[in-house]
Design a protein around this motif. Structure first.
Motif, PDB file in Angstrom:
ATOM      1  N   ARG A  44       0.817  -1.217   0.000  1.00 32.03           N
ATOM      2  CA  ARG A  44       0.000   0.000   0.000  1.00 32.03           C
ATOM      3  C   ARG A  44       0.850   1.266   0.000  1.00 32.03           C
ATOM      4  NH1 ARG A  44      -2.226   3.704   3.265  1.00 32.03           N
ATOM      5  NH2 ARG A  44      -1.174   3.030   5.134  1.00 32.03           N
ATOM      6  N   VAL A  45       1.934   1.270   0.750  1.00 29.52           N
ATOM      7  CA  VAL A  45       2.710   2.510   0.918  1.00 29.52           C
ATOM      8  C   VAL A  45       4.113   2.426   0.334  1.00 29.52           C
ATOM      9  CG1 VAL A  45       1.407   3.254   2.936  1.00 29.52           C
ATOM     10  CG2 VAL A  45       3.458   1.878   3.249  1.00 29.52           C
ATOM     11  N   GLY A  46       4.389   1.452  -0.471  1.00 21.18           N
ATOM     12  CA  GLY A  46       5.684   1.380  -1.122  1.00 21.18           C
ATOM     13  C   GLY A  46       6.810   0.889  -0.232  1.00 21.18           C
ATOM     14  N   GLY A  47       6.508   0.041   0.729  1.00 20.21           N
ATOM     15  CA  GLY A  47       7.555  -0.593   1.513  1.00 20.21           C
ATOM     16  C   GLY A  47       7.703  -0.132   2.944  1.00 20.21           C
ATOM     17  N   SER A  48       7.123   0.985   3.311  1.00 18.07           N
ATOM     18  CA  SER A  48       7.286   1.505   4.669  1.00 18.07           C
ATOM     19  C   SER A  48       6.347   0.811   5.655  1.00 18.07           C
ATOM     20  CB  SER A  48       7.005   3.001   4.698  1.00 18.07           C
ATOM     21  OG  SER A  48       7.069   3.476   6.021  1.00 18.07           O
ATOM     22  N   MET A  49       6.889   0.514   6.822  1.00 17.42           N
ATOM     23  CA  MET A  49       6.098  -0.105   7.892  1.00 17.42           C
ATOM     24  C   MET A  49       5.904   0.848   9.078  1.00 17.42           C
ATOM     25  SD  MET A  49       5.084  -3.192   7.255  1.00 17.42           S
ATOM     26  CE  MET A  49       4.906  -3.914   8.870  1.00 17.42           C
ATOM     27  N   VAL A  50       6.341   2.081   8.966  1.00 18.42           N
ATOM     28  CA  VAL A  50       6.334   3.027  10.083  1.00 18.42           C
ATOM     29  C   VAL A  50       4.930   3.229  10.640  1.00 18.42           C
ATOM     30  CG1 VAL A  50       6.812   5.413  10.767  1.00 18.42           C
ATOM     31  CG2 VAL A  50       8.419   4.181   9.309  1.00 18.42           C
ATOM     32  N   ARG A  51       3.968   3.510   9.802  1.00 21.94           N
ATOM     33  CA  ARG A  51       2.593   3.768  10.250  1.00 21.94           C
ATOM     34  C   ARG A  51       2.007   2.549  10.949  1.00 21.94           C
ATOM     35  NH1 ARG A  51      -1.720   2.069   8.158  1.00 21.94           N
ATOM     36  NH2 ARG A  51      -3.767   2.886   8.557  1.00 21.94           N
ATOM     37  N   PHE A  52       2.142   1.406  10.325  1.00 19.09           N
ATOM     38  CA  PHE A  52       1.564   0.185  10.874  1.00 19.09           C
ATOM     39  C   PHE A  52       2.217  -0.198  12.206  1.00 19.09           C
ATOM     40  CE2 PHE A  52       1.580  -4.531  11.063  1.00 19.09           C
ATOM     41  CZ  PHE A  52       0.253  -4.670  11.416  1.00 19.09           C
ATOM     42  N   LEU A  53       3.527  -0.120  12.277  1.00 15.47           N
ATOM     43  CA  LEU A  53       4.215  -0.453  13.529  1.00 15.47           C
ATOM     44  C   LEU A  53       3.841   0.530  14.634  1.00 15.47           C
ATOM     45  CD1 LEU A  53       7.696  -1.559  12.184  1.00 15.47           C
ATOM     46  CD2 LEU A  53       5.855  -3.012  13.062  1.00 15.47           C
ATOM     47  N   GLY A  54       3.591   1.785  14.267  1.00 17.72           N
ATOM     48  CA  GLY A  54       3.119   2.771  15.234  1.00 17.72           C
ATOM     49  C   GLY A  54       1.758   2.393  15.803  1.00 17.72           C
ATOM     50  N   ILE A  55       0.878   1.901  14.943  1.00 20.63           N
ATOM     51  CA  ILE A  55      -0.445   1.447  15.400  1.00 20.63           C
ATOM     52  C   ILE A  55      -0.281   0.284  16.373  1.00 20.63           C
ATOM     53  CG2 ILE A  55      -2.577   0.279  14.664  1.00 20.63           C
ATOM     54  CD1 ILE A  55      -2.365   1.942  12.055  1.00 20.63           C
ATOM     55  N   LEU A  56       0.539  -0.687  16.011  1.00 14.31           N
ATOM     56  CA  LEU A  56       0.748  -1.844  16.890  1.00 14.31           C
ATOM     57  C   LEU A  56       1.343  -1.423  18.233  1.00 14.31           C
ATOM     58  CD1 LEU A  56       2.099  -4.784  14.700  1.00 14.31           C
ATOM     59  CD2 LEU A  56      -0.145  -4.534  15.734  1.00 14.31           C
ATOM     60  N   ASN A  57       2.292  -0.514  18.204  1.00 15.81           N
ATOM     61  CA  ASN A  57       2.928  -0.070  19.448  1.00 15.81           C
ATOM     62  C   ASN A  57       1.958   0.648  20.368  1.00 15.81           C
ATOM     63  OD1 ASN A  57       5.424  -1.170  18.842  1.00 15.81           O
ATOM     64  ND2 ASN A  57       6.156   0.680  17.839  1.00 15.81           N
ATOM     65  N   GLY A  58       0.921   1.246  19.819  1.00 15.86           N
ATOM     66  CA  GLY A  58      -0.064   1.951  20.631  1.00 15.86           C
ATOM     67  C   GLY A  58      -1.143   1.047  21.205  1.00 15.86           C
ATOM     68  N   LEU A  59      -1.110  -0.215  20.863  1.00 16.99           N
ATOM     69  CA  LEU A  59      -2.115  -1.172  21.335  1.00 16.99           C
ATOM     70  C   LEU A  59      -1.436  -2.279  22.132  1.00 16.99           C
ATOM     71  CD1 LEU A  59      -4.038  -1.501  17.966  1.00 16.99           C
ATOM     72  CD2 LEU A  59      -4.853  -0.308  20.003  1.00 16.99           C
ATOM     73  N   ASP A  60      -2.198  -2.983  22.915  1.00 21.52           N
ATOM     74  CA  ASP A  60      -1.660  -4.105  23.675  1.00 21.52           C
ATOM     75  C   ASP A  60      -1.800  -5.368  22.821  1.00 21.52           C
ATOM     76  OD1 ASP A  60      -0.602  -5.667  25.638  1.00 21.52           O
ATOM     77  OD2 ASP A  60      -2.315  -5.523  27.004  1.00 21.52           O
ATOM     78  N   ILE A  61      -0.947  -5.441  21.799  1.00 23.03           N
ATOM     79  CA  ILE A  61      -0.962  -6.574  20.869  1.00 23.03           C
ATOM     80  C   ILE A  61       0.431  -7.186  20.833  1.00 23.03           C
ATOM     81  CG2 ILE A  61      -1.219  -7.287  18.465  1.00 23.03           C
ATOM     82  CD1 ILE A  61      -3.347  -5.121  18.164  1.00 23.03           C
ATOM     83  N   GLU A  62       0.486  -8.463  21.070  1.00 27.37           N
ATOM     84  CA  GLU A  62       1.754  -9.182  21.071  1.00 27.37           C
ATOM     85  C   GLU A  62       1.820 -10.087  19.854  1.00 27.37           C
ATOM     86  OE1 GLU A  62       3.921 -12.668  23.707  1.00 27.37           O
ATOM     87  OE2 GLU A  62       2.481 -11.337  24.693  1.00 27.37           O
ATOM     88  N   ILE A  63       2.929 -10.013  19.143  1.00 30.45           N
ATOM     89  CA  ILE A  63       3.166 -10.939  18.037  1.00 30.45           C
ATOM     90  C   ILE A  63       3.808 -12.175  18.650  1.00 30.45           C
ATOM     91  CG2 ILE A  63       4.328 -11.322  15.833  1.00 30.45           C
ATOM     92  CD1 ILE A  63       4.275  -8.184  15.568  1.00 30.45           C
ATOM     93  N   ILE A  64       3.097 -13.264  18.599  1.00 29.79           N
ATOM     94  CA  ILE A  64       3.535 -14.491  19.267  1.00 29.79           C
ATOM     95  C   ILE A  64       4.380 -15.334  18.320  1.00 29.79           C
ATOM     96  CG2 ILE A  64       1.629 -14.546  20.894  1.00 29.79           C
ATOM     97  CD1 ILE A  64       1.279 -16.852  18.082  1.00 29.79           C
ATOM     98  N   SER A  65       5.036 -16.326  18.865  1.00 33.63           N
ATOM     99  CA  SER A  65       5.795 -17.240  18.011  1.00 33.63           C
ATOM    100  C   SER A  65       4.881 -18.384  17.565  1.00 33.63           C
ATOM    101  CB  SER A  65       7.010 -17.787  18.758  1.00 33.63           C
ATOM    102  OG  SER A  65       6.594 -18.487  19.905  1.00 33.63           O
TER     103      SER A  65
END
Length: 128
Positions: A44-65
């Motif tokens: 969607r944004v040409g390779g950048s993950m900054v916006r999406f990672l910012g959203i995740l960091n603002g929520l209590d969401i854990e990326i599990i193994s």
């Protein structure tokens, strides 16, 4: 409350993520769902993950193994439905919810019928 998230809840209802934050709901995101989200965000944004990672960091969401126990759960359930090649990622996403016996929130309940509790974001918000 702990819940497992499918990747499609991030794009379907932005109110759900805000609702999670306000209610102190802890979300768990499979690395397979994170991969899907990353792919579509980069596209969607040409390779950048900054916006999406910012959203995740603002929520209590854990990326599990993803472990061998989840892999076996996914394989066993896929074997019963004979649709692994079409839905392998969904089996991997659902395996964590199945293993922990926590609700899975998705907009594609059909692919997760084998998981105990499955809700759309709207259904889950009403339930709570």
């Amino acid at each position: 409350m702990d819940i497992c998230l499918d990747s499609n809840v991030f794009s379907s209802d932005p109110n759900f993520l805000e609702w999670m934050r306000k209610r102190d709901v802890k979300g768990y995101l499979s690395p397979l769902a994170f991969m899907e989200l990353s792919y579509y965000e980069m596209k969607r944004v040409g390779g950048s993950m900054v916006r999406f990672l910012g959203i995740l960091n603002g929520l209590d969401i854990e990326i599990i193994s993803f472990d061998k126990g989840q892999a076996l759960i996914a394989a066993k359930n896929a074997q019963q439905r004979h649709d692994f090649s079409e839905n392998a990622v969904d089996y991997g996403i659902g395996a964590y919810a199945y293993k922990r016996e926590i609700p899975l929130v998705t907009n594609n309940k059909k692919h997760f019928q084998w998981v105990g509790e499955v809700y759309t974001p709207a259904e889950f918000m009403k339930k709570q």
